[in-house]
Each structure stands twice: as structure tokens, then as C-alpha cells.
Design a protein around this motif. Structure first.
Motif, short mmCIF file in Angstrom:
data_model
loop_
_atom_site.label_atom_id
_atom_site.label_comp_id
_atom_site.label_asym_id
_atom_site.label_seq_id
_atom_site.Cartn_x
_atom_site.Cartn_y
_atom_site.Cartn_z
N LYS A 39 18.25 -6.44 -50.08
CA LYS A 39 17.68 -6.79 -51.38
C LYS A 39 17.20 -5.53 -52.11
CE LYS A 39 13.80 -9.26 -53.25
NZ LYS A 39 12.60 -10.00 -52.90
N ALA A 80 17.69 -10.90 -54.78
CA ALA A 80 17.74 -11.75 -53.57
C ALA A 80 19.02 -12.58 -53.56
CB ALA A 80 16.51 -12.65 -53.51
N GLU A 84 22.04 -12.17 -50.83
CA GLU A 84 22.41 -13.34 -50.04
C GLU A 84 23.89 -13.69 -50.20
OE1 GLU A 84 21.41 -17.97 -50.66
OE2 GLU A 84 19.65 -16.70 -50.36
N GLN A 85 24.42 -13.48 -51.41
CA GLN A 85 25.81 -13.81 -51.72
C GLN A 85 26.46 -12.62 -52.42
OE1 GLN A 85 26.61 -17.75 -53.27
NE2 GLN A 85 24.47 -18.29 -52.95
#
Length: 114
Positions: A39, A80, A84-85
Motif C-alpha cells: 500500500k 489500499a 489489493e487488486q
């Protein structure tokens, strides 16, 4: 040395890496599927690039997000989400040490890197 983030099976990333090789430029390639993004890394990108420039809103990953996820608008939440993706950011992303660029455009790359 350039640091290039992407996914090895992405056609645009393949084309950009071939261009770098053909022009004799040294780079480090980071496949974000094999080396997950932190992140903090994405937060750093967002300090130099607006979210609109970083997010790939034409991707399948974007279309699969919930409306709530698509509506996030603060840097922390966007970082974030991308961490995450990682298929949500425009590829390739190139760090030059001082600047960050998204996408591949042969003419622009010739002006920037040659």
C-alpha cells in the motif's frame, strides 16, 4: 535504472519491455502478481499521479468492483484498493527515480528515455 511494474502476460507490458530491450535500456521488471504491491508503494505513486491517471477504469477488474469500491476518493483508500487488486492500475507503470509514468506510448517513451 528504470523500474517497471506490470503483469508479464499483459500485451502492453510485453510491448514496452521489448521496446526497452530493443533500445538497450536497463530496467528492473516487477510482476505485481508475483511480488504483491505494498500500500505504501501505491501511496507514493499517488503523490505524483492523480488517481484518474493511475486507475485503469476500462479494465475488467474495475468493472467487477462494487459501486462502493468505485466511489472511494481518498488517497489511502485508493492505495489500499490497488494494492489489493493490482490489475486496477494502468500498465506498465515506470519509475525513473524522479518521475512516474503510466502506459506505453512509443513516441513519448523515445522522448523520455532516449
Amino acid at each position: 535504472m528504470l523500474r517497471v511494474y506490470g503483469i508479464k502476460n499483459c500485451d502492453t507490458v510485453k510491448k514496452s519491455l521489448k521496446w526497452l530491450d530493443n533500445n538497450g535500456l536497463s530496467y528492473e521488471f516487477i510482476d505485481v502478481r508475483q511480488q504483491p504491491l505494498q500500500k505504501e508503494t501505491v501511496t507514493g505513486w499517488l503523490k505524483q499521479l492523480p488517481a484518474e491517471s493511475l486507475l485503469n477504469k476500462r479494465s475488467t477488474s474495475w468493472r467487477n468492483l462494487s459501486d462502493e469500491q468505485k466511489s472511494v476518493d481518498n488517497r489511502d483508500a485508493i492505495a489500499a484498493l490497488i494494492a489489493e487488486q493490482p490489475t486496477l492500475f494502468k500498465r506498465p507503470l515506470v519509475e525513473t527515480g524522479q518521475n512516474i509514468y503510466c502506459g506505453f506510448n512509443e513516441k513519448l517513451w523515445s522522448e523520455r528515455y532516449l
